[in-house]
Design a protein around this motif. Structure first.
Motif, mmCIF file in Angstrom:
data_model
loop_
_atom_site.group_PDB
_atom_site.id
_atom_site.type_symbol
_atom_site.label_atom_id
_atom_site.label_comp_id
_atom_site.label_asym_id
_atom_site.label_seq_id
_atom_site.Cartn_x
_atom_site.Cartn_y
_atom_site.Cartn_z
ATOM 1 N N TYR A 248 3.610 5.619 -3.884
ATOM 2 C CA TYR A 248 3.325 5.713 -5.319
ATOM 3 C C TYR A 248 4.058 4.631 -6.099
ATOM 4 N N THR A 322 -4.928 4.731 -15.599
ATOM 5 C CA THR A 322 -5.474 5.452 -14.445
ATOM 6 C C THR A 322 -5.651 4.574 -13.216
ATOM 7 N N VAL A 408 -6.806 8.673 -4.258
ATOM 8 C CA VAL A 408 -6.397 9.867 -5.000
ATOM 9 C C VAL A 408 -5.811 9.410 -6.330
ATOM 10 N N SER A 409 -6.126 10.118 -7.397
ATOM 11 C CA SER A 409 -5.709 9.664 -8.725
ATOM 12 C C SER A 409 -4.195 9.484 -8.790
ATOM 13 N N TYR A 410 -3.794 8.496 -9.580
ATOM 14 C CA TYR A 410 -2.371 8.201 -9.715
ATOM 15 C C TYR A 410 -1.587 9.415 -10.221
ATOM 16 N N LEU A 411 -2.169 10.134 -11.173
ATOM 17 C CA LEU A 411 -1.487 11.290 -11.751
ATOM 18 C C LEU A 411 -1.258 12.370 -10.691
ATOM 19 N N HIS A 412 -2.269 12.603 -9.855
ATOM 20 C CA HIS A 412 -2.125 13.613 -8.806
ATOM 21 C C HIS A 412 -1.089 13.184 -7.765
ATOM 22 N N GLN A 413 -1.007 11.884 -7.482
ATOM 23 C CA GLN A 413 0.029 11.410 -6.557
ATOM 24 C C GLN A 413 1.423 11.678 -7.129
ATOM 25 N N ILE A 415 2.270 14.017 -9.334
ATOM 26 C CA ILE A 415 2.527 15.465 -9.312
ATOM 27 C C ILE A 415 2.910 15.912 -7.903
ATOM 28 N N GLY A 416 2.225 15.377 -6.892
ATOM 29 C CA GLY A 416 2.542 15.712 -5.508
ATOM 30 C C GLY A 416 3.972 15.343 -5.158
#
Length: 468
Positions: A248, A322, A408-413, A415-416
Motif C-alpha cells: 500500500y 482513488t 482492489v480499491s486504495y481505500l479498501h487496502q 482499511i485492511g
C-alpha cells in the motif's frame, strides 16, 4: 593514532563485528531491493509485472522462510548467505530485460528465485542478530543492524533520484538497474567474510552458542513443533502484518501521487527515518531499570499509538483520490496531479507522512524482533523462530501485493491494513505479558558453563566445521 588503536581493538570474532558484517550484507542486498521496491512496481510505470514478481517472490518466501532456519542450521551462515545474496542481483538484472522486451516472465521467475534466497538469508540474519548479543544488549544490536541495513535503502533511493533528476521518463533506466546488480553482487561476496557461530565469543568471554548436533530429520520435527508452540501461534498476526503495509505504501501512495524523481527522494527519507526509529527504540528496549515485561509494555503502547496516528493521517489523504497514473495514459486523480518535491506547499504534508511510515515500520519490526529474541537465547531455536517470522510475514506480503495487482480499491487496502494492525496488537500484548526477565535456556546455559561439560565441548568441536 586514536582511530588506529580503536581499529586494533576490534575483534573479528566478536558479536558486534559479525552484526556489522551481516548488516553490510543486508545494506547491499535487501537494502537495494527495498529501494527498488519502494519506487513502486520496481521503478516501472506499469506496476503489474512488479506486483506479480513480488507475489511470486513471497510465495516461495513463505516456504523457504519457514525452512530457512533449518537450512542455515544444516549448512552454516557463510555459503547460505552468499548464494542467497546472488538471487537479489538476478532479480534487479531482470528489469533490464523487461526494459528492452516488455516481457515480464523473466522478472516474475527471478522474483520466485529471490523468494528462495531471501527466506534463507533472513533466517540466517535473524539468528545472528538476536542470538549473538547478551540479553541486555539485544535492543542495541537490533538497532545497529537496522541502521546499517536501512542505509542501503537511503543510498538506493539516492541512485534513482540523482540519475532521473532531469529525466521525463516514467520508468527507471538501465543504468540504475546495473548499479543495483553490482552492489548486490558485492553484498553477496561479503557473506563469505562472516565467522562460524561456534567461533564467536562475547566481550565477557562467554560463547555465543554451545553447538548441538542437528540433522535434516531433527530440523523437520522442530519446524513442525513451531506450529504447536502457543507463543508462536499467538504471534501469527504480528508476523502476517509486519510487511503487509509495504504494497500500500509503495504503490497506492508513493507510485500514485508523486513524480518518478520524487519517489526516489521519498525513499531517501523513508529508509532514513527507519534508522532514527530503530535507534530511539533501542534505548527503551535495553533499559535495565525496567523489567523486561515493563519495557515490552511501554514499547507496545508506543507502537500502537504511532501506527494508529499515521493510519488516521493516511485516511484523510486517501479520501482525496482513488487511483494513480494508469497504463493507458490516464493521469492520477489526486488534486493537482502528481506531486513534485519542488512544489513545497503541496509536497510537505504527503512527504512528511511518507517519512513517518518509515519510522512506524522500524518501530514495529524492531519491537517484533526484540519480542522474538526475548523468548529464548538458543541460536538454533532463534534461527527457526526468525524463519517462521519471515515465512508468515511473506504470506501476508503475498496477499497484500495481489490486492494491488487485482486493483482492489486504495481505500479498501488501507482499511485492511488498519484492521490487521488491530488484530496483531491484541496478540502481541498477550505475548508481552508472558515475558520473563531471563529466558529459561539462558539459565540452563549458565549452569552448563559452570559445569564445563566435556560432552558439550566435544559436540561443539565435532560440528564446528559445518558452520562455514
Amino acid at each position: 593514532m586514536a582511530l588506529l588503536d580503536a581499529f586494533r581493538r576490534v575483534r573479528y570474532y566478536s558479536p558486534m563485528t559479525q552484526i556489522v558484517l551481516v548488516g553490510l550484507v543486508c545494506f547491499l542486498c535487501p537494502g537495494m531491493f527495498n529501494a527498488l521496491n519502494g519506487m513502486g512496481g520496481g521503478g516501472q510505470m506499469d506496476r503489474t509485472t512488479g506486483n506479480n514478481a513480488n507475489t511470486a517472490l513471497y510465495c516461495t518466501f513463505i516456504v523457504f522462510g519457514i525452512l530457512g532456519g533449518s537450512i542455515v542450521n544444516l549448512f552454516g551462515v557463510r555459503w547460505t548467505i552468499f548464494c542467497s545474496g546472488l538471487t537479489y542481483a538476478l532479480y534487479s538484472g531482470s528489469y533490464i530485460y523487461l526494459n528492452h522486451t516488455a516481457n515480464g516472465a523473466f522478472t516474475i521467475a527471478a522474483g520466485a528465485i529471490l523468494g528462495i534466497g531471501a527466506g534463507v538469508l533472513w533466517a540466517a540474519q535473524g539468528m545472528i542478530m538476536v542470538s549473538y548479543p547478551r540479553e541486555e544488549e539485544k535492543g542495541k544490536y537490533i538497532a545497529i543492524f537496522w541502521i546499517i541495513f536501512n542505509l542501503g535503502g537511503v543510498i538506493g533511493g539516492i541512485l534513482p533520484f540523482a540519475i532521473n533528476f532531469h529525466s521525463e521518463k516514467d520508468s527507471l533506466s538501465d543504468g540504475v538497474y546495473i548499479a543495483f546488480v553490482v552492489l548486490e553482487c558485492l553484498g553477496a561476496a561479503m557473506g563469505l567474510a562472516l565467522a562460524p557461530p561456534a567461533k564467536v565469543v562475547r566481550d565477557d568471554g562467554s560463547a555465543v552458542v554451545l553447538v548441538k548436533y542437528t540433522s535434516a530429520g531433527k530440523e523437520a520435527v522442530e519446524i513442525a513443533k513451531l506450529f504447536l508452540n502457543p507463543l508462536m501461534l499467538a504471534l501469527l498476526p504480528m508476523c502476517f502484518t509486519s510487511n503487509f503495509f509495504y504494497s500500500y505504501q509503495f504503490g497506492p501512495v508513493n507510485a500514485s501521487i508523486f513524480t518518478l524523481r520524487t519517489r526516489g527522494f521519498n525513499n531517501i527519507f523513508y529508509w532514513g527515518a527507519q534508522m532514527v526509529g530503530a535507534y530511539a527504540l533501542s534505548y527503551l528496549l535495553d533499559n535495565q531499570r525496567l523489567t523486561r515485561r515493563m519495557r515490552g509494555l511501554v514499547a507496545f503502547v508506543i507502537v500502537a499509538m504511532f501506527f494508529n496516528v499515521i493510519w488516521g493521517g493516511t485516511l484523510k489523504q486517501q479520501l482525496k483520490y482513488t487511483h494513480g497514473p494508469l497504463p493507458d495514459g490516464t493521469p492520477t486523480d489526486y488534486p493537482g496531479g502528481l506531486i513534485d518535491f519542488l512544489e513545497h506547499k503541496r509536497a510537505a504534508g504527503p512527504i512528511i507522512l511518507y517519512m513517518l511510515y518509515g519510522v512506524g515500520d522500524a518501530l514495529y519490526q524492531n519491537f517484533a524482533y526484540w519480542l522474538i529474541g526475548s523468548l529464548t537465547n538458543d541460536s538454533q531455536k532463534l534461527s527457526r523462530y526468525a524463519g517462521f517470522y519471515k515465512g508468515i510475514q511473506s504470506l501476508g506480503a503475498t496477499v497484500a501485493w495481489q490486492l494491488d495487482a487485482k486493483s482492489v480499491s486504495y481505500l479498501h487496502q488501507l482499511i485492511g491494513n488498519w484492521v490487521l494492525l488491530g488484530i496483531s496488537l491484541v496478540q502481541m500484548l498477550y505475548v508481552v505479558w508472558t515475558l520473563k526477565d531471563h529466558s529459561e535456556d539462558a539459565e540452563d546455559a549458565a549452569k552448563d558453563a559452570e559445569t564445563g561439560s566435556s560432552l558439550e565441548y566435544a559436540e561443539k568441536q565435532q560440528v564446528e566445521g559445518a558452520y562455514v
